[in-house]
Design a protein around this motif. Structure first.
Motif, PDB file in Angstrom:
ATOM      1  N   LEU A   1       0.839  -1.191   0.000  1.00 57.63           N
ATOM      2  CA  LEU A   1       0.000   0.000   0.000  1.00 57.63           C
ATOM      3  C   LEU A   1       0.878   1.247   0.000  1.00 57.63           C
ATOM      4  CD1 LEU A   1      -2.796   1.404   0.364  1.00 57.63           C
ATOM      5  CD2 LEU A   1      -2.417   1.236   2.819  1.00 57.63           C
ATOM      6  N   ASP A   2       0.588   2.183  -0.892  1.00 58.70           N
ATOM      7  CA  ASP A   2       1.231   3.494  -0.904  1.00 58.70           C
ATOM      8  C   ASP A   2       0.175   4.507  -0.495  1.00 58.70           C
ATOM      9  OD1 ASP A   2       2.473   5.904  -1.338  1.00 58.70           O
ATOM     10  OD2 ASP A   2       3.338   5.325  -3.279  1.00 58.70           O
ATOM     11  N   ALA A   3       0.224   4.961   0.770  1.00 59.21           N
ATOM     12  CA  ALA A   3      -0.818   5.832   1.315  1.00 59.21           C
ATOM     13  C   ALA A   3      -0.827   7.213   0.684  1.00 59.21           C
ATOM     14  CB  ALA A   3      -0.654   5.944   2.831  1.00 59.21           C
ATOM     15  N   ARG A   4       0.172   7.540  -0.139  1.00 62.42           N
ATOM     16  CA  ARG A   4       0.189   8.831  -0.824  1.00 62.42           C
ATOM     17  C   ARG A   4      -0.742   8.840  -2.033  1.00 62.42           C
ATOM     18  NH1 ARG A   4       6.554   8.867  -1.817  1.00 62.42           N
ATOM     19  NH2 ARG A   4       5.867   6.806  -2.544  1.00 62.42           N
ATOM     20  N   LYS A   5      -1.153   7.684  -2.505  1.00 58.52           N
ATOM     21  CA  LYS A   5      -1.906   7.583  -3.746  1.00 58.52           C
ATOM     22  C   LYS A   5      -3.410   7.640  -3.511  1.00 58.52           C
ATOM     23  CE  LYS A   5       1.545   5.015  -6.402  1.00 58.52           C
ATOM     24  NZ  LYS A   5       1.787   3.816  -7.258  1.00 58.52           N
TER      25      LYS A   5
ATOM     26  N   GLN B   1       5.916   3.433   4.690  1.00 57.08           N
ATOM     27  CA  GLN B   1       5.267   4.659   4.233  1.00 57.08           C
ATOM     28  C   GLN B   1       6.232   5.848   4.323  1.00 57.08           C
ATOM     29  OE1 GLN B   1       2.114   4.389   2.826  1.00 57.08           O
ATOM     30  NE2 GLN B   1       2.727   2.242   3.148  1.00 57.08           N
ATOM     31  N   ALA B   2       5.984   6.851   3.501  1.00 55.15           N
ATOM     32  CA  ALA B   2       6.786   8.085   3.509  1.00 55.15           C
ATOM     33  C   ALA B   2       5.839   9.233   3.191  1.00 55.15           C
ATOM     34  CB  ALA B   2       7.921   8.005   2.497  1.00 55.15           C
ATOM     35  N   LEU B   3       5.280   9.864   4.229  1.00 53.71           N
ATOM     36  CA  LEU B   3       4.211  10.847   4.074  1.00 53.71           C
ATOM     37  C   LEU B   3       4.560  12.162   4.752  1.00 53.71           C
ATOM     38  CD1 LEU B   3       1.245   8.539   5.211  1.00 53.71           C
ATOM     39  CD2 LEU B   3       2.006   8.929   2.876  1.00 53.71           C
ATOM     40  N   ASP B   4       4.058  13.261   4.194  1.00 53.33           N
ATOM     41  CA  ASP B   4       4.031  14.494   4.965  1.00 53.33           C
ATOM     42  C   ASP B   4       2.669  14.578   5.659  1.00 53.33           C
ATOM     43  OD1 ASP B   4       2.108  15.532   3.127  1.00 53.33           O
ATOM     44  OD2 ASP B   4       3.658  16.501   1.917  1.00 53.33           O
ATOM     45  N   ASP B   5       2.461  15.609   6.472  1.00 51.20           N
ATOM     46  CA  ASP B   5       1.241  15.678   7.278  1.00 51.20           C
ATOM     47  C   ASP B   5      -0.020  15.744   6.422  1.00 51.20           C
ATOM     48  OD1 ASP B   5       2.771  15.575   9.540  1.00 51.20           O
ATOM     49  OD2 ASP B   5       2.299  17.599  10.254  1.00 51.20           O
TER      50      ASP B   5
ATOM     51  N   GLN C   1      -0.475  14.561   3.327  1.00 44.64           N
ATOM     52  CA  GLN C   1      -0.711  13.247   2.723  1.00 44.64           C
ATOM     53  C   GLN C   1      -1.274  12.267   3.754  1.00 44.64           C
ATOM     54  OE1 GLN C   1       3.321  12.748   1.399  1.00 44.64           O
ATOM     55  NE2 GLN C   1       2.820  13.246  -0.738  1.00 44.64           N
ATOM     56  N   TYR C   2      -0.761  12.343   4.952  1.00 47.06           N
ATOM     57  CA  TYR C   2      -1.222  11.486   6.055  1.00 47.06           C
ATOM     58  C   TYR C   2      -2.691  11.782   6.380  1.00 47.06           C
ATOM     59  CZ  TYR C   2      -0.678   9.350  10.791  1.00 47.06           C
ATOM     60  OH  TYR C   2      -0.775   8.585  11.925  1.00 47.06           O
ATOM     61  N   LEU C   3      -3.031  13.055   6.468  1.00 48.88           N
ATOM     62  CA  LEU C   3      -4.421  13.439   6.729  1.00 48.88           C
ATOM     63  C   LEU C   3      -5.354  13.003   5.601  1.00 48.88           C
ATOM     64  CD1 LEU C   3      -4.261  17.060   8.219  1.00 48.88           C
ATOM     65  CD2 LEU C   3      -5.461  15.104   9.206  1.00 48.88           C
ATOM     66  N   ALA C   4      -4.921  13.171   4.376  1.00 53.35           N
ATOM     67  CA  ALA C   4      -5.761  12.791   3.245  1.00 53.35           C
ATOM     68  C   ALA C   4      -6.044  11.291   3.268  1.00 53.35           C
ATOM     69  CB  ALA C   4      -5.087  13.189   1.931  1.00 53.35           C
ATOM     70  N   PHE C   5      -5.042  10.482   3.592  1.00 54.31           N
ATOM     71  CA  PHE C   5      -5.250   9.032   3.677  1.00 54.31           C
ATOM     72  C   PHE C   5      -6.200   8.690   4.816  1.00 54.31           C
ATOM     73  CE2 PHE C   5      -3.934   4.898   5.492  1.00 54.31           C
ATOM     74  CZ  PHE C   5      -4.323   4.084   4.429  1.00 54.31           C
ATOM     75  N   ALA C   6      -5.998   9.278   5.989  1.00 47.48           N
ATOM     76  CA  ALA C   6      -6.851   8.980   7.144  1.00 47.48           C
ATOM     77  C   ALA C   6      -8.301   9.345   6.877  1.00 47.48           C
ATOM     78  CB  ALA C   6      -6.335   9.723   8.375  1.00 47.48           C
ATOM     79  N   SER C   7      -8.528  10.391   6.078  1.00 50.71           N
ATOM     80  CA  SER C   7      -9.891  10.861   5.845  1.00 50.71           C
ATOM     81  C   SER C   7     -10.724   9.881   5.026  1.00 50.71           C
ATOM     82  CB  SER C   7      -9.876  12.246   5.177  1.00 50.71           C
ATOM     83  OG  SER C   7      -9.382  12.171   3.852  1.00 50.71           O
ATOM     84  N   TYR C   8     -10.109   8.892   4.397  1.00 48.28           N
ATOM     85  CA  TYR C   8     -10.876   7.833   3.742  1.00 48.28           C
ATOM     86  C   TYR C   8     -11.715   7.036   4.746  1.00 48.28           C
ATOM     87  CZ  TYR C   8      -8.525   7.991  -0.865  1.00 48.28           C
ATOM     88  OH  TYR C   8      -8.065   8.350  -2.109  1.00 48.28           O
ATOM     89  N   PHE C   9     -11.305   7.036   6.013  1.00 47.43           N
ATOM     90  CA  PHE C   9     -11.910   6.143   7.005  1.00 47.43           C
ATOM     91  C   PHE C   9     -12.860   6.854   7.964  1.00 47.43           C
ATOM     92  CE2 PHE C   9      -7.831   4.497   5.628  1.00 47.43           C
ATOM     93  CZ  PHE C   9      -8.193   3.243   5.184  1.00 47.43           C
ATOM     94  N   GLY C  10     -12.967   8.175   7.847  1.00 50.59           N
ATOM     95  CA  GLY C  10     -13.895   8.880   8.703  1.00 50.59           C
ATOM     96  C   GLY C  10     -13.461  10.305   8.972  1.00 50.59           C
ATOM     97  N   ALA C  11     -14.306  11.006   9.717  1.00 56.59           N
ATOM     98  CA  ALA C  11     -14.010  12.383  10.111  1.00 56.59           C
ATOM     99  C   ALA C  11     -12.942  12.406  11.205  1.00 56.59           C
ATOM    100  CB  ALA C  11     -15.285  13.062  10.610  1.00 56.59           C
ATOM    101  N   ILE C  12     -12.231  13.516  11.295  1.00 52.17           N
ATOM    102  CA  ILE C  12     -11.214  13.674  12.332  1.00 52.17           C
ATOM    103  C   ILE C  12     -11.894  13.879  13.686  1.00 52.17           C
ATOM    104  CG2 ILE C  12      -9.244  15.054  13.101  1.00 52.17           C
ATOM    105  CD1 ILE C  12      -8.787  13.418  10.522  1.00 52.17           C
TER     106      ILE C  12
ATOM    107  N   TYR D   1       1.977   6.915  13.134  1.00 55.23           N
ATOM    108  CA  TYR D   1       2.967   6.838  12.063  1.00 55.23           C
ATOM    109  C   TYR D   1       4.359   7.077  12.638  1.00 55.23           C
ATOM    110  CZ  TYR D   1       5.364   8.541   7.781  1.00 55.23           C
ATOM    111  OH  TYR D   1       6.237   8.756   6.752  1.00 55.23           O
ATOM    112  N   ALA D   2       5.265   6.126  12.422  1.00 50.36           N
ATOM    113  CA  ALA D   2       6.611   6.176  13.009  1.00 50.36           C
ATOM    114  C   ALA D   2       7.570   6.927  12.101  1.00 50.36           C
ATOM    115  CB  ALA D   2       7.127   4.764  13.258  1.00 50.36           C
TER     116      ALA D   2
END
Length: 319
Positions: free
Chosen positions: A46-50, A75-79, A81-92, A151-152
């Protein structure tokens, strides 16, 4: 930049389906269950940036409901990109200003969307380097979070492992008499950050904080009863929803009997057969279901840097 602006910017900048080179093909992803552990599955490819397809997100959601934690590798994300991926699963997740949580900001009364779980960045560090005892995030709020992603980015040379407890498995292992005794009980988990605010210089996760509130003791902060035995909203599986150290109280229950019952259940839930300990690698994202797990952390040397970033997702009222 406000949290709302940051999230909006993340979604605005996220890759789109019409950009083929930025689209994740579902067949690239493998989800491998950890058959030798109490919970968890490892996600490869999985590439969470895509941009992600509905098929991929459904597959990940189903795997999370079944295995309770997903370990997403490399994974290699900036903040953003990380937020955009997380938003697939629900609201913050956002708490109300009168119910503080980890990283609540003085100016907004809410935490940032991306919380540094760190001793490494200076201003804005949270949780330090000590042990964190098993807990569910935001359990003391009226609408606890559904899940979190961690995210480590930087890791110490030793220590700092995170463990998760399968509270569905812990409930299933109880004897029938205990299940009958607890199935309809309501539990209040008191806000450790309110106690922290009332004890300047203290530690919200200190071991010397009360573990049970007797009725002759003051109530600090708001009290929100939730079921002691929680039902997972997607699978219908029951879980023992109780942390190991935060101050709690059983509703309409005699003090001494309530304290003894909670001690018994905490000893049970702490058995090693219900737990998985994760040894972090840089680039790992662990996504966990906060509704039916607890998590904890081993201490690590204060002179070693550790930086992980957490995003929590909004949940619903437990039942």
């Amino acid at each position: 930049m406000t949290s709302l602006t940051q999230l909006s910017q993340a979604i605005h900048d996220a890759p789109r389906w019409h950009q083929p080179d930025q689209f994740q093909h579902p067949d690239d992803i493998q989800i491998i269950p950890q058959h030798d552990a109490a919970l968890g599955a490892v996600v490869y490819g999985l590439d969470a940036r895509k941009a992600q397809s509905g098929e991929t997100i459904l597959k990940l959601k189903q795997a999370l409901a079944e295995h309770l934690i997903l370990i997403i590798k490399q994974q290699a994300l900036d903040d953003l990109q990380y937020l955009a991926f997380a938003s697939y699963f629900g609201a913050i997740f956002r708490s109300s200003p009168d119910t503080p949580v980890l990283a609540t900001q003085a100016d907004t009364g809410t935490p940032p969307d991306v919380v540094p779980v760190s001793n490494a960045v200076g201003q804005g560090d949270y949780t330090g380097h000590g042990e964190l005892t098993p807990h569910a995030d935001h359990q003391w709020t009226p609408l606890p979070s559904f899940g979190s992603l961690l995210y480590a980015i930087e890791l110490p040379q030793e220590g700092g492992q995170t463990s998760w407890i399968n509270t569905i498995q812990a409930y299933a292992a109880l004897d029938d008499d205990t299940k009958a005794q607890i199935d309809q009980l309501q539990l209040i988990t008191y806000n450790p950050f309110v106690r922290f605010q009332n004890n300047k210089g203290g530690n919200a996760y200190a071991r010397n904080m009360p573990k049970y509130r007797f009725k002759d003791q003051p109530i600090l902060g708001h009290a929100y009863p939730h079921p002691l035995v929680r039902t997972h909203p997607e699978t219908g599986r029951k879980a023992l929803w109780l942390n190991t150290h935060t101050e709690v109280e059983l509703v309409n229950y005699e003090d001494q009997a309530g304290n003894q019952l909670i001690e018994k259940l905490r000893a049970h839930i702490s058995k090693p057969e219900f737990a998985y300990e994760h040894h972090w690698e840089v680039g790992d994202i662990v996504f966990w279901d906060n509704q039916v797990t607890l998590h904890s952390r081993r201490p690590f040397p204060a002179d070693q840097r550790r930086l992980l970033k957490r995003i929590s997702l909004a949940g619903s009222r437990p039942f």
